[in-house]
Design an enzyme around this catalytic site. Structure first.
Site, PDB file in Angstrom:
ATOM      1  N   CYS A   2       0.866  -1.174   0.000  1.00  0.00           N
ATOM      2  CA  CYS A   2       0.000   0.000   0.000  1.00  0.00           C
ATOM      3  C   CYS A   2       0.906   1.228   0.000  1.00  0.00           C
ATOM      4  O   CYS A   2       2.113   1.117   0.198  1.00  0.00           O
ATOM      5  CB  CYS A   2      -0.859   0.055   1.257  1.00  0.00           C
ATOM      6  N   CYS A 382       5.550 -14.561  -0.702  1.00  0.00           N
ATOM      7  CA  CYS A 382       5.870 -13.411   0.153  1.00  0.00           C
ATOM      8  C   CYS A 382       4.779 -13.288   1.203  1.00  0.00           C
ATOM      9  O   CYS A 382       3.597 -13.318   0.858  1.00  0.00           O
ATOM     10  CB  CYS A 382       5.937 -12.117  -0.660  1.00  0.00           C
ATOM     11  N   CYS A 431      15.737  -8.337   2.346  1.00  0.00           N
ATOM     12  CA  CYS A 431      15.006  -9.598   2.343  1.00  0.00           C
ATOM     13  C   CYS A 431      15.053 -10.152   0.920  1.00  0.00           C
ATOM     14  O   CYS A 431      14.759  -9.426  -0.035  1.00  0.00           O
ATOM     15  CB  CYS A 431      13.560  -9.340   2.763  1.00  0.00           C
TER      16      CYS A 431
END
Ligand code: SF4
Length: 465
Positions: A2, A382, A431
């Site tokens: 978002c 994910c 990550c």
């Protein structure tokens, strides 16, 4: 994924907030909303199942604190079928310190552990948990710290308590958030592009595990929780963020150039030849430039994006993605017929769009269609806010590179190596879980095990002992 913003100042126009939020529409277009403090100190909001420019506000209205969100669904209602208030942010809660409104970017993994109640959005859960901690007598800072110690996942948040703006970020810093302030106002946003457009030169990263309450010109962040390892999402650089932004002070545009340079070296080694380098618009256009220069193959826009289309990756369902992909591209036939093309794309997730594109290019008379991807194979889910939630949906989870090449009907397929990706990111702690399966949080590892069992069941028709 978002987009979030927060603004505070003496007389901030809702219209300004709306325009700034529109700059984050690439992070989500499923729904959007603004919440603000009105002239009587009351929190109000307006939400819509669409882009920020369609939020219904009185354009002349002013406020001292405003927050906003563009939504991309990774949890809860994925089609926007339910009432806007159920899933669109910001959410509100009444506390003893005044009204609380909050918007969130990321995803919480241990929601069922945090509350017995079922929430339709993790942003709503965070708002309620924070409000309840405050109502137990804790300060805002103590409450956020307690949340940080119990919540597992990715969260960059912006909120208003009473008439004060605040922001905080998870201890691993998975999702981005930046802020800036001057004598007139302060501004927080998911990406620096918003602050740059608002005229700020000096922009600060809100560090992982930090919280900031904006009161006066010299607001300083406070480190609430220290994390040993920062794991910023590498996919922000490859796909999500605006090329005009800096994420963790690293230029997204320059990183995409570096991704192209690294990929070009691999293509050179493989001796890939073509008449034209053709980027799949829009994200891969930047990386295609150095590939064209290094391989000395002309760069041509044989595929053009239909300007009225939306990003297919952030469409909520497979059906809407395929439909959108069909409407998304326009073609320059004279650059395609009888030509050998080197198609550049940022990633292969489900492989639907690329398979469809190659089919169309061949129908239009392309001779060979080579494919080069500016990321390694995405083979793992994910759980931190990007919508490839199950391994079963990912083409690279089941298929080898040569099988994917066959599946999409490409003449050759070259993925950027993981080393090439890491070199492009210049040693940033990041990550890479969707590539290497090393999830940065305990619940991420647990979900991986559950997903692995489900995946093996699907592939083998049996469980693991
Ligand atoms: Fe980003 Fe991939 Fe990690 Fe998700 S798993 S946060 S997409 S790097």
């Amino acid at each position: 994924m978002c987009g979030i913003i927060g603004i505070c100042g003496k007389e901030m126009q809702l219209n300004t907030a709306q325009n700034l939020l529109q700059l984050l529409v690439h992070r989500g277009q499923d729904a959007s909303g603004l919440a603000w403090v009105d002239e009587y100190g009351i929190h109000r909001d307006s939400k819509v199942k669409s882009e920020p420019k369609f939020i219904n506000i009185d354009r002349a209205d002013i406020s001292t604190a405003i927050i906003g969100s563009t939504r991309y669904p990774t949890y809860g209602d994925r089609t926007g079928g339910s009432a806007t208030n159920k899933f669109a942010q910001p959410f509100s809660f009444q506390t003893r310190l005044g009204s609380l409104s909050l918007a969130h970017n990321g995803q919480i993994l241990n929601m069922s552990q945090l509350s017995d109640k079922e929430y339709s959005s993790d942003a709503e859960l965070i708002t309620h948990l924070l409000g309840k901690l405050i109502n137990q007598g804790k300060s805002l800072e103590e409450s956020i710290k307690e949340l940080m110690l119990t919540m597992d996942g990715a969260y960059s948040c912006v909120g208003i308590i009473g008439d004060k703006l605040f922001a905080f970020r998870d201890p691993r810093g998975i999702r981005p958030i930046v802020y800036a302030q001057n004598e007139n106002f302060c501004l927080v946003a998911s990406e620096s592009v918003v602050l740059q457009q608002a005229g700020f030169d000096s922009i600060s990263v809100l560090e992982p595990g930090n919280y900031i309450l904006f009161s006066g010109l010299q607001s300083r962040p406070v480190e609430l929780v220290t994390s040993k390892e920062h794991t910023h999402c590498m996919f922000e650089y490859i796909y999500f963020a605006s090329a005009a932004s800096k994420i963790e002070d690293i230029s997204v545009y320059q990183t995409r150039i570096a991704l192209g340079e690294e990929l070009a070296l691999q293509l050179k080694e493989r001796n890939i030849k073509a008449d034209y380098v053709v980027p799949v618009p829009d994200t891969s256009k930047t990386a295609a430039q150095p590939i064209s220069e290094i391989l000395q193959i002309p760069l041509r826009d044989a595929i053009i994006k239909n300007r009225s289309s939306k990003r297919t990756f952030i469409m909520p369902t497979v059906e809407t993605r395929i439909k959108a992909a069909m409407e998304k591209y326009l073609f320059i036939d004279s650059l395609i017929e009888g030509k050998n093309l080197l198609l550049i794309d940022d990633s292969i997730v489900r492989g639907l769009t690329l398979k469809y594109l190659i089919k169309l290019l061949k129908q239009k008379g392309a001779n060979e269609v080579h494919v080069a991807i500016t990321s390694p194979p995405i083979s793992q889910a994910c759980y931190y806010g990007v919508d490839f939630p199950t391994r079963g949906e990912l083409i690279a989870a089941e298929k080898s590179e040569s099988e994917i090449k066959e599946e999409i009907n490409a003449s050759s397929l070259t993925y950027l190596s993981l080393d090439g990706l890491k070199t492009s990111l210049k040693g940033l702690e990041a990550c890479y879980a969707c590539i290497d399966g090393n999830y940065p949080t305990p619940f991420g590892e647990q979900l991986k095990e559950i997903s692995e069992r489900a995946f093996l069941l699907k592939v083998n028709g049996s469980g693991v002992s």
